[in-house]
Enzyme design. Structure first.
Site, PDB file in Angstrom:
ATOM      1  N   LYS A  39       2.424  -7.615  -7.917  1.00 26.09           N
ATOM      2  CA  LYS A  39       1.904  -8.390  -6.785  1.00 26.09           C
ATOM      3  C   LYS A  39       2.804  -8.146  -5.583  1.00 26.09           C
ATOM      4  O   LYS A  39       3.871  -8.736  -5.451  1.00 26.09           O
ATOM      5  CB  LYS A  39       1.876  -9.879  -7.138  1.00 26.09           C
ATOM      6  CG  LYS A  39       1.599 -10.806  -5.968  1.00 26.09           C
ATOM      7  CD  LYS A  39       0.131 -11.043  -5.754  1.00 26.09           C
ATOM      8  CE  LYS A  39      -0.157 -12.225  -4.841  1.00 26.09           C
ATOM      9  NZ  LYS A  39       0.540 -12.223  -3.568  1.00 26.09           N
ATOM     10  N   SER A  76       6.003 -11.025  -7.681  1.00 23.50           N
ATOM     11  CA  SER A  76       6.375 -11.383  -6.309  1.00 23.50           C
ATOM     12  C   SER A  76       7.883 -11.395  -6.082  1.00 23.50           C
ATOM     13  O   SER A  76       8.516 -10.357  -6.034  1.00 23.50           O
ATOM     14  CB  SER A  76       5.735 -12.720  -5.923  1.00 23.50           C
ATOM     15  OG  SER A  76       4.340 -12.567  -5.804  1.00 23.50           O
ATOM     16  N   ASP A  85      17.267  -0.389  -6.758  1.00 19.15           N
ATOM     17  CA  ASP A  85      17.472   0.579  -5.671  1.00 19.15           C
ATOM     18  C   ASP A  85      18.947   0.737  -5.312  1.00 19.15           C
ATOM     19  O   ASP A  85      19.406   1.840  -4.987  1.00 19.15           O
ATOM     20  CB  ASP A  85      16.670   0.172  -4.434  1.00 19.15           C
ATOM     21  CG  ASP A  85      15.169   0.351  -4.626  1.00 19.15           C
ATOM     22  OD1 ASP A  85      14.782   1.033  -5.598  1.00 19.15           O
ATOM     23  OD2 ASP A  85      14.399  -0.194  -3.823  1.00 19.15           O
TER      24      ASP A  85
END
Length: 699
Positions: A495, A470, A481
């Site tokens: 998740k 999460s 990224d």
């Protein structure tokens, strides 16, 4: 910024609550096991809510209805050891119009199936008790399949009789391998089987309804579930921050209660004796209370036994995941305690004197959870605790100590506050998007860091494992990224969905009875590059070898999990990392010579082999040999590593254990991956320095 709080709680219950006085349950007559008007209303409302608000659109047709029936039968009889083929054929005939029945809230078939199930349980328990009166031959070469190899249901009672003969033999042999005397084994198994029948007889209409509706919701998606009024009350208790318990997330797996994860700051994690995948087979109260066998118990009943007031002792009997179905149970004692926010706080330390970077130090920041003291914040306290605030302070301290880089350790971090995942990312980037959230209607919101400036701009790495979930995945994905740092370790949990709780009574104005609540998946997280964190998780830039032996773990292991997908990327400026291939090769060369990684890799390989087992031998000598070989290999690898680090191994089977020495041993094992991640970061620092142009000397 919007505040969302989410936790990694798949089909599990968080044990943080003190036990209330529980009424002693009584047997429910079969004549009372029929749906009531409240069940019908709840079913109709659940249908409508799922169709309108669930992230995955519901198509309640005959194919889906058949899957619901299969899921319900699997929930009741996962090993196909109770129902006969003729029972299932009758159920299938009765459920030909289940799709229409569900729309109308007609639940007759669900209750009919359960009544038959209860009768079949009585038959099988009676047979098991009769088998216990006889003797068993553990010298024959035969095996017990704990996962049915044949997908077909038994056609006659004789087939089930033989299956149960092997099951009872396996139960008996497992306890014998734990050095229990035969008389004690017979008494314990008698109580186990009688308890199975007794608990099934205590299922009331609400229990049957909840079981069936969860088969319905989990046919759609694994994190959506219905909670009856009683279950809703337990959930409310479990989500409070300052209650007592052992701090463990549990789930039911067939007839066993399995540790899904442990909570930072809780007695379970602090003990170092409870691990993900361990099976709880017995629970006792106090230092000398009798050990109750809890195999076959409902998850809620095991939870009630483990709960208790602060300062009290609970003893657990555990089967280690590393030992598999053939292993010996071990007993541990825990003192229930209050779990406070500060117990979950981030901590830091410095790694130095590493061979590949003499004189260079790496600062390590451990973040066990993404926490935020919402109560203090809401009351106007400007100094409320939060992950971001604590980490900023730790970074300042590490920089002052002259570290060459910082490693963020997110291993075992199951999530927490989305606001904290976003603001923590902001400590390492200037401004920009962090995560995208897409709801059930296709609307995409972007959570962004809007605070200009960074707390730390130097070399950075993030250490993750299979239990990082999460919020951990959101942070790690954003760092990856942006190209802000290296991600090291194992693929994360996967998740990537968001749940909310819905009170069903809000859809039935004036309804006097409590209809329960629905835990609904209503959104999905997407990385700023457009890919989801769902299912695949975050793939490390540099993998540790233990990742090669991951079977189906985390979200990938759940039935009907939402698939990985992508949306349009957000507008952001990322930088590619250079030298990753070189850093990977350098790390692999070190790891190949490292006794610690040899131990961790062998453990992962052993776990994979255990997970892939579908049957076990019923020959005692064979089982003992396999058990001893596994224990010996496990211990030899661990002892070899510890001695290489100058640590004398602790005999964990001894009557008296030096807890301080055991703590040193556990910390040394926990440092294996941290030290290598620090070495990788140092390699990156040295590589970057080597690329800088040399200064030109001038007269």
């Amino acid at each position: 910024m919007k505040q969302r709080l989410f936790r990694f709680l798949p089909v599990a219950m968080l044990l943080l609550a003190a036990s209330a006085a529980l009424a002693v349950p009584h047997p429910i007559p079969l004549s009372e096991l029929f749906p009531n008007p409240g069940h019908t209303k709840s079913a109709i409302v659940i249908n409508k809510v799922l169709e309108r608000y669930h992230y995955r659109k519901v198509n309640l047709d005959k194919t889906f209805a058949r899957q619901v029936l299969d899921k319900y039968l699997e929930a009741l009889d996962p090993n196909r050891s109770f129902f006969l083929a003729r029972d299932v054929e009758r159920f299938e005939n009765g459920a030909r119009h289940l799709d229409d029945s569900l729309r109308r809230g007609d639940l007759d078939i669900a209750f009919d199936i359960f009544r038959v199930y209860r009768m079949r349980v009585d038959e099988r328990v009676a047979h098991a008790l009769k088998l216990l009166e006889g003797t068993f031959d553990f010298t024959r070469t035969e095996s017990y399949a704990f996962e049915p190899a044949d997908p077909r249901w038994a056609t006659d009672s004789a087939t089930l009789d033989d299956l149960w003969r092997k099951r009872v033999m396996n139960d008996f042999l497992t306890l014998r391998l734990a050095d229990k005397p035969d008389a004690e084994i017979r008494e314990r198994l008698q109580k186990r089987y009688e308890g199975l029948a007794r608990r099934i007889h205590q299922f009331d209409g609400d229990d049957v309804f909840q079981t069936f509706m969860n088969a319905y919701t989990q046919t759609l998606e694994p994190h959506t579930s219905f909670m009856s009024p009683d279950t809703s009350e337990n959930f409310d208790i479990s989500m409070k921050l300052s209650l007592e318990g052992i701090g463990a997330v549990l789930r039911g797996d067939n007839e066993y209660t399995v540790v899904q994860s442990t909570v930072p700051g809780g007695p379970a994690r602090d003990s170092g004796q409870i691990h993900t995948g361990d099976q709880i087979v017995g629970v006792a109260q106090g230092l000398d209370g009798p050990m109750e066998d809890v195999v076959g118990w409902r998850l809620e009943d095991v939870v009630d036994k483990i709960r208790g007031p602060k300062g009290s002792v609970v003893r657990l009997q555990l089967l280690s995941k590393a030992s598999g179905s053939t292993g010996r149970a071990r007993e541990i004692s825990l003192v229930r305690n209050e779990i406070k926010l500060e117990d979950q706080a981030a901590k830091s330390f410095v790694v130095e004197d590493l061979a590949n970077g003499p004189g260079l130090k790496i600062g390590v920041v451990e973040i066990p959870a993404f926490y935020r003291d919402f109560a203090a914040e809401g009351s106007g306290n400007r100094d409320f605790r939060s992950t971001t605030r604590d980490v900023r302070r730790l970074i300042d301290d590490l920089v002052a100590r002259g570290v060459a880089g910082i490693l963020i350790d997110l291993r075992g971090n199951g999530g927490g506050s989305l606001a904290e995942a976003t603001s923590l990312t902001g400590l390492f980037i200037d401004t920009g998007p962090v995560v995208q959230v897409k709801d059930a209607f296709g609307k995409v919101d972007i959570e962004a860091d809007t605070d200009a400036g960074v707390a730390y701009s130097g070399p950075l790495a993030v250490l993750v494992d299979r239990d990082s979930a999460s919020a951990s995945e959101i942070f790690a994905a954003a760092i990856q990224d942006y190209g802000r740092g290296l991600i090291i370790g194992e693929p994360t949990f996967g998740k990537g969905t968001v749940q909310t709780l819905i009170d069903l009574n809000r859809y039935v104005p004036g309804e006097a009875n409590d209809l329960g609540r629905l835990r609904l998946t209503m959104a999905e997280f997407f990385r700023i590059n457009g890919g989801s964190t769902q299912l695949r998780g975050v793939e490390p830039d540099i993998r540790f070898p233990s990742a090669e032996y991951l079977k189906e773990h985390g979200e990938r292991s759940l039935d009907n999990a939402l698939p990985w997908t992508r949306i349009q990327a957000a507008a952001y400026q990322g930088n590619g990392l250079v030298g990753v291939d070189l850093l990977t090769r350098q790390s692999a060369e070190r790891i190949a010579r490292d006794s610690g990684f040899k131990m961790l890799t062998e453990r992962s390989k052993m776990m994979r082999e255990i997970e892939e087992q579908t049957q076990v031998s019923l020959r005692e000598t064979e089982r003992r040999t396999a058990d001893e070989q596994r224990e010996r290999a496990f211990k030899n690898d661990q002892d070899s590593f510890l001695r290489a680090r100058g640590i004398t191994p602790v005999d964990e089977d001894a009557e008296q254990i030096d807890e301080d020495a055991l703590d040193v041993q556990r910390k040394a094992i926990a440092r294996i991956e941290v030290d290598e991640a620090a070495r990788i970061l140092i390699d990156g620092v040295l590589l970057e320095r080597a690329k800088r142009p040399m200064a030109v000397m001038r007269d």
